[in-house]
Design a protein around this motif. Structure first.
Motif, PDB file in Angstrom:
ATOM      1  N   ARG A  17      -0.426   2.227  -3.515  1.00  0.00           N
ATOM      2  CA  ARG A  17      -1.428   3.281  -3.347  1.00  0.00           C
ATOM      3  C   ARG A  17      -0.751   4.614  -3.071  1.00  0.00           C
ATOM      4  O   ARG A  17      -1.201   5.660  -3.556  1.00  0.00           O
ATOM      5  N   ASP A  27       0.827  -1.207   0.000  1.00  0.00           N
ATOM      6  CA  ASP A  27       0.000   0.000   0.000  1.00  0.00           C
ATOM      7  C   ASP A  27       0.859   1.253   0.000  1.00  0.00           C
ATOM      8  O   ASP A  27       0.528   2.243  -0.653  1.00  0.00           O
ATOM      9  N   ASN A  45       3.299   0.127  -8.462  1.00  0.00           N
ATOM     10  CA  ASN A  45       1.977   0.747  -8.401  1.00  0.00           C
ATOM     11  C   ASN A  45       1.342   0.678  -7.010  1.00  0.00           C
ATOM     12  O   ASN A  45       0.198   0.211  -6.843  1.00  0.00           O
ATOM     13  N   GLU A  58       0.166   9.799  -5.169  1.00  0.00           N
ATOM     14  CA  GLU A  58      -1.075   9.108  -4.821  1.00  0.00           C
ATOM     15  C   GLU A  58      -1.666   8.460  -6.070  1.00  0.00           C
ATOM     16  O   GLU A  58      -2.109   9.148  -6.982  1.00  0.00           O
ATOM     17  N   ARG A  59      -1.690   7.158  -6.094  1.00  0.00           N
ATOM     18  CA  ARG A  59      -2.132   6.415  -7.272  1.00  0.00           C
ATOM     19  C   ARG A  59      -3.553   6.745  -7.698  1.00  0.00           C
ATOM     20  O   ARG A  59      -3.845   6.905  -8.889  1.00  0.00           O
ATOM     21  N   ASP A  60      -4.441   6.885  -6.743  1.00  0.00           N
ATOM     22  CA  ASP A  60      -5.871   6.994  -7.038  1.00  0.00           C
ATOM     23  C   ASP A  60      -6.416   8.406  -6.878  1.00  0.00           C
ATOM     24  O   ASP A  60      -7.639   8.584  -6.844  1.00  0.00           O
ATOM     25  N   ASN A  61      -5.534   9.399  -6.796  1.00  0.00           N
ATOM     26  CA  ASN A  61      -6.010  10.755  -6.538  1.00  0.00           C
ATOM     27  C   ASN A  61      -5.214  11.783  -7.345  1.00  0.00           C
ATOM     28  O   ASN A  61      -4.508  12.613  -6.792  1.00  0.00           O
ATOM     29  N   ARG A 119      -0.116  12.520 -10.431  1.00  0.00           N
ATOM     30  CA  ARG A 119      -0.322  11.815  -9.158  1.00  0.00           C
ATOM     31  C   ARG A 119       0.683  12.282  -8.093  1.00  0.00           C
ATOM     32  O   ARG A 119       0.576  11.863  -6.937  1.00  0.00           O
TER      33      ARG A 119
END
Length: 517
Positions: free
Chosen positions: A224, A188, A222, A282-285, A253
């Motif tokens: 998080r 993570d 990759n 930040e992978r998802d943001n 990212r």
């Protein structure tokens, strides 16, 4: 027993002392680690499934500080302290040590024993390694260089095979095509302070950056979240860093960037040319990056796009000034300066000490010598022009020790050489003009504060290059320029003028400072 060991053996003061050591593998102070951990969503430390990896472990300080947060955050879910410690150290914290010695140091700092299968360890493993591994990896040589890190074979071997007790700096994390197979799991959070550079055989004065490889390999997994503390020299690219700069600037990212122009504001007593930074990916943001400039006890924060310019302008306060200059000027000086070594003579070239027929003067690092005009094979069209020279390095070892209150000089003393004179690679030919008047006016222009302020925005290491003049306007040098005229032309506000004036040190026409150092 676990409670007593954890609270008595975990001593941040020891690691704070180690953090004062200065080399290319800088130890990270606990307070810096915690600032980096503060960037992460704190709910990560309340989740028993969150996994963390330090791929360049030196003292174990990252794992140790993460463990302290997890021990507190997981208490409601795992009330028993020993059970909580066992879960955290066995299933949440992982590291790859950079040397065998640091693996022992890290296990001592994390498990309270350099052998986590001993009776003194706060948690018991079946082996002496635990989740902090070290492997003696070999370089993979292709045409005399390692295909992973680029270090030269002659540098490592030194004319013979090194013994097994000597460190080869073949770090496991960057010496494999598949780092995900090291632990065979996803993470993570990847967080670290990687080694910064390796000597690449340049007679002791040349070094190849390697920190970017650690970041790139981490991105490949990759996670998080990714956070690393690295030299800020990547802002402008250069030696081995151009591709990495492009990657970072165009990756939305990268959401947070803490920038220290002086590395000593981050690592007490450690000088790193160009400063230091740490970031949060930040992978998802994805989105804009929140950049925080930290200088002594002050900070300036601004949210902006990293890829607004081909390089990263580090100063948030400078952005508006650069915008104004570029919107008004018709030409920038990087298109008029010459690259290093314009005449084809290396820094160590000396030429003849006595002039012979057909010779011209060549300015070297040890004085004026002579060379046959016929031996000049590059830029022969400017031999008989007026040329303005500056040194290739930022003065005073990158002005690392300059007190910001005293201001920065940015360039070395200038020098005009005339027709029939050339120079070695020691100097940059930063201006070439057909008349002496234009050369003199350009030299005076360089001594003004605004041009040097703009130049400084593109410098992120010890080196000054032609590309560093990308924000400096190219003016009409048949006339003389002063800061007053430049401030008026580019419509700077009083606040912007004050910022320039307070940042840059006055420089007189002889090339020296008007104020004593």
């Amino acid at each position: 027993m676990a409670d007593n060991l954890f609270n008595t053996v975990y001593n941040p003061d020891v690691l704070s002392c180690l953090a004062n050591l200065s080399n290319d593998e800088v130890f990270t102070p606990p307070d810096v680690v915690n600032k980096m951990l503060d960037m992460l969503p704190q709910e990560l430390f309340r989740n028993p499934d969150t996994t963390f990896l330090d791929p360049a472990c030196k003292t174990g300080v990252f794992l140790r500080e993460i463990a302290k947060r997890l021990i507190k955050g997981l208490e409601p879910q795992i009330p028993d302290l020993q059970e909580r410690i066992d879960h955290i150290f066995h299933y949440q914290l992982y590291a790859i040590a950079i040397t065998e010695l640091t693996s022992l140091l890290s296990r001592r700092g994390v498990y309270c024993s350099k052998y986590p299968n001993s009776e003194f360890s706060v948690t018991q493993f079946d082996d002496a390694e635990g989740n902090i591994r070290y492997r003696n990896i070999k370089h993979s040589w292709v045409n005399g260089k390692c295909k992973y890190c680029g270090i030269s074979k002659s540098t490592v071997l030194g004319g013979g095979e090194r013994g097994s007790t000597l460190e080869s700096h073949a770090y496991e994390w960057i010496h494999t095509l598949k780092p995900e197979e090291i632990f065979k799991m996803k993470f993570d959070v990847i967080i670290s302070n990687p080694p910064y550079q390796l000597n690449d055989g340049g007679n002791g004065v040349s070094a190849k950056p390697i920190f970017q490889h650690f970041v790139e390999r981490a991105m490949k997994l990759n996670p998080r979240y990714l956070s690393m503390i690295i030299p800020a020299r990547w802002y402008a690219g250069g030696k081995g860093l151009d591709d990495f700069r492009e990657t970072m600037l165009n990756d939305n990212r990268v959401r947070k960037l803490f920038d220290y122009e002086s590395s000593k504001d981050c690592f007490d007593g450690v000088n790193i040319a160009g400063g230091i930074c740490y970031f949060l990916w930040e992978r998802d943001n994805p989105g804009l990056c929140n950049i925080v400039n930290i200088n002594r006890d002050t900070s300036v924060e601004l949210e902006r796009a990293l890829n607004e310019f081909p390089i990263l302008i580090r100063s948030n306060m400078a952005i508006s000034i650069v915008h104004k200059v570029l919107s008004i000027c018709k030409d920038v000086h990087s298109d008029h300066a010459y690259p290093r070594n314009p005449f084809g003579f290396a820094t160590n070239y000396r030429g003849r000490t006595e002039k012979q027929a057909g010779d011209i003067e060549i300015i070297t690092s040890v004085g004026t010598h002579y060379v046959p005009r016929s031996e000049v094979t590059k830029n022969t069209d400017i031999i008989d022009s007026y040329k303005i020279l500056i040194g290739r390095l930022v003065p005073s070892n990158g002005e690392l020790d300059v007190n910001p209150k005293d201001g920065y000089k940015v360039i070395t003393d200038t020098r005009i050489i005339g027709p029939g004179q050339i120079n070695t690679e020691t100097y940059l030919d930063i201006g070439v003009f057909p008349t002496e008047k234009e050369a003199i006016n350009f030299e005076r222009f360089l001594h003004q504060k605004l041009p040097r302020f703009l130049l400084r925005q593109a410098i992120s290491s010890l080196n000054v290059t032609r590309e560093c003049f990308r924000f400096v306007p190219h003016e009409d040098y048949t006339q003389e320029w002063t800061d007053k005229k430049l401030y008026e032309k580019y419509r700077l506000t009083d606040e912007e003028i004050a910022f320039v004036e307070n940042t840059i040190r006055p420089m007189d026409l002889s090339g020296g400072d008007t104020d004593a150092d």
